[in-house]
Design a protein around this motif. Structure first.
Motif, PDB file in Angstrom:
ATOM      1  N   GLY A 265       0.904  -1.152  -0.061  1.00  0.00           N
ATOM      2  CA  GLY A 265       0.010   0.086   0.068  1.00  0.00           C
ATOM      3  C   GLY A 265       0.792   1.249   0.027  1.00  0.00           C
ATOM      4  N   HIS A 266       0.216   2.417  -0.232  1.00  0.00           N
ATOM      5  CA  HIS A 266       1.040   3.721  -0.212  1.00  0.00           C
ATOM      6  C   HIS A 266       1.011   4.499  -1.360  1.00  0.00           C
ATOM      7  N   ILE A 267       1.349   3.624  -2.783  1.00  0.00           N
ATOM      8  CA  ILE A 267       1.044   4.306  -3.916  1.00  0.00           C
ATOM      9  C   ILE A 267      -0.308   3.887  -4.551  1.00  0.00           C
ATOM     10  N   HIS A 268      -0.900   4.882  -5.272  1.00  0.00           N
ATOM     11  CA  HIS A 268      -2.265   4.994  -5.765  1.00  0.00           C
ATOM     12  C   HIS A 268      -2.405   4.517  -6.961  1.00  0.00           C
ATOM     13  N   LYS A 269      -1.328   4.100  -7.702  1.00  0.00           N
ATOM     14  CA  LYS A 269      -1.486   3.240  -8.905  1.00  0.00           C
ATOM     15  C   LYS A 269      -1.341   1.932  -8.695  1.00  0.00           C
ATOM     16  N   SER A 270      -2.211   0.949  -9.227  1.00  0.00           N
ATOM     17  CA  SER A 270      -2.051  -0.414  -9.432  1.00  0.00           C
ATOM     18  C   SER A 270      -1.098  -0.755 -10.211  1.00  0.00           C
ATOM     19  N   GLN A 271      -0.163  -1.529  -9.614  1.00  0.00           N
ATOM     20  CA  GLN A 271       1.086  -2.016 -10.478  1.00  0.00           C
ATOM     21  C   GLN A 271       1.848  -3.126  -9.753  1.00  0.00           C
ATOM     22  N   GLN A 272       2.771  -3.805 -10.668  1.00  0.00           N
ATOM     23  CA  GLN A 272       3.624  -4.845 -10.288  1.00  0.00           C
ATOM     24  C   GLN A 272       4.824  -4.024 -10.132  1.00  0.00           C
ATOM     25  N   VAL A 273       5.886  -4.119  -9.317  1.00  0.00           N
ATOM     26  CA  VAL A 273       7.169  -3.398  -9.104  1.00  0.00           C
ATOM     27  C   VAL A 273       8.051  -4.578  -9.073  1.00  0.00           C
ATOM     28  N   GLY A 274       9.508  -4.268  -9.358  1.00  0.00           N
ATOM     29  CA  GLY A 274      10.503  -5.073  -9.064  1.00  0.00           C
ATOM     30  C   GLY A 274      10.780  -6.158 -10.418  1.00  0.00           C
ATOM     31  N   GLY A 275       9.993  -6.025 -11.336  1.00  0.00           N
ATOM     32  CA  GLY A 275      10.083  -6.875 -12.727  1.00  0.00           C
ATOM     33  C   GLY A 275       9.020  -7.921 -12.612  1.00  0.00           C
ATOM     34  N   ASP A 276       8.897  -8.333 -13.878  1.00  0.00           N
ATOM     35  CA  ASP A 276       7.476  -9.206 -14.114  1.00  0.00           C
ATOM     36  C   ASP A 276       7.569 -10.662 -13.443  1.00  0.00           C
TER      37      ASP A 276
END
Length: 418
Positions: free
Chosen positions: A226-237
């Protein structure tokens, strides 16, 4: 085991002075219906449940009403909630002992022992399948970490990573090597995409609160952020590190984000099937024009394209921002705009006067990397803040005065350090 992941509800938020209770209510009703349909074993809520540390009684009632309904509609489901940077961790956690009897676990703060060391075992929560008790997982429910929870001798990123590593080791020691671990955290992950021009996520300028998530999921099945408002994957696929995003937009810069909750199914072999379940908020965010600035004629034509008040439920009227060229900005044109809106299903949030000289000062910044965040100048921040508060661009005289003050501040800091 089926898990739903959501965060950043910001209950009690006001959008440019407009109450958002009905919007939050619509999302929570949608989420309850999803729970009935999907029958998850666990719902995790990763921080920023409330918009501020002192939420209204109405916002608190909205949360506890949801918890009562959700646990009644799907008995046996566990709900695990952690605090975010907007929340008061102690206040959020206050009814935890009472709610535990209903299957709700809340971790608002990291408790400490007599020596000041964090009691990480309190953050380890075993969960079981609603219909099959043999389905097991462990949730590592970490609230927003404060400096008092971390090793101050290390950088923020290194200290946070050490905290998670110690927690994971402790969970493995207590629960074994085979059981899947779900890590909940409320933080700003390096590489995450955020919208900078309205600062709705309260990031620290310079990226001091940024955390490198590379390898964070090495011994963890899924990292729920949580914290960032855009739904996304981080750190690579290949990384199972995801933000669920906020269910409703918190600024106009977020108007094109996809909304929803993350659904994951953990198989017996440890594999994960991931899906984002889409939610469409009640109110759209509309900018006239979408990019740049418009003349009065263009703005009035855009207003004509908005739905009529008679054809749309008032709870679904859009939020509207208008960016008017300064050459057309005057009291008469503002009156024309307000008159044109009297028949349109829109709530005017702001009317911005945009300078058209010197190549138009309007800035269109989106943070794509940590380097961009670090390179924001004090003037850029001041220009954005002035635009948000005053509804128009800072003029050249104010820019000049700000630059003088900034130089004097730097010189003063240098003298103090020397």
């Amino acid at each position: 085991m089926k898990i739903l992941h959501t965060s950043d509800w910001h209950l009690g938020d006001n959008f440019h002075g407009f109450d958002r209770f009905s919007e939050h209510d619509d999302f929570l009703c949608w989420l309850k219906n999803l729970i009935v349909e999907e029958r998850p074993d666990v719902l995790v809520v990763c921080g920023d449940v409330f918009d501020n540390a002192n939420p209204s009684a109405r916002a608190e009632e909205q949360l506890y009403g949801f918890l009562a309904d959700a646990t009644r509609l799907h008995p046996g489901m566990r709900i695990i909630i952690t605090a975010g940077n907007h929340d008061s961790g102690r206040r959020l956690q206050a009814p935890a002992r009472l709610l535990r009897n209903q299957g709700v676990e809340i971790r608002g703060v990291v408790e400490h022992d007599e020596d000041g060391a964090p009691i990480i075992s309190d953050l380890i929560i075993p969960v079981f399948g609603v219909n099959n008790p043999d389905d097991k997982a462990v949730v590592l429910a970490v609230p927003y970490l404060r400096s008092t929870d971390l090793d101050v001798k290390k950088s923020h990123s290194a200290a946070v990573r050490e905290f998670f590593l110690n927690l994971t080791k402790q969970a493995r020691k207590l629960c074994g090597r085979q059981i899947p671990l779900i890590l909940m955290a409320h933080l700003y992950a390096a590489g995450a995409e955020v919208a900078l021009n309205e600062h709705s996520e309260r990031l620290v300028v310079g990226g001091e609160d940024c955390v490198d998530v590379d390898g964070l999921d090495n011994d963890v099945a899924y990292v729920a952020l949580g914290h960032i408002h855009k739904s996304q994957q981080v750190g690579g696929d290949e990384r199972m590190v995801f933000y669920s995003g906020s269910p409703i937009p918190m600024s106009f810069s977020e108007k094109n984000y996809h909304r929803g909750v993350n659904k994951l199914i953990i198989g017996k072999n440890g594999g994960i099937v991931f899906e984002q379940v889409e939610y469409v908020p009640m109110r759209r965010l509309v900018s006239l024009p979408e990019e740049g600035a418009a003349s009065l004629t263009e703005v009035l034509e855009g207003i004509k394209q908005l739905p009529s008040k008679q054809k749309e439920d008032a709870d679904r009227w859009c939020y509207l921002e208008i960016k008017l060229k300064d050459t057309d900005a005057n009291p008469a044109s503002q009156n024309e705009i307000l008159n044109a809106l009297t028949t349109r299903a829109a709530r005017l949030c702001r009317l911005i006067k945009v300078s058209t000289h010197k190549g138009e000062k309007e800035r269109k910044r989106k943070m794509e990397s940590l380097d961009q965040l670090r390179n924001i100048s004090p003037l850029d921040i001041a220009l954005d803040a002035y635009l948000q508060v005053m509804g128009e661009e800072m003029d050249d005289k104010l820019v000049e005065r700000f630059n003088i003050a900034a130089k004097e501040a730097v010189a003063l800091q240098d003298n103090m350090e020397n």
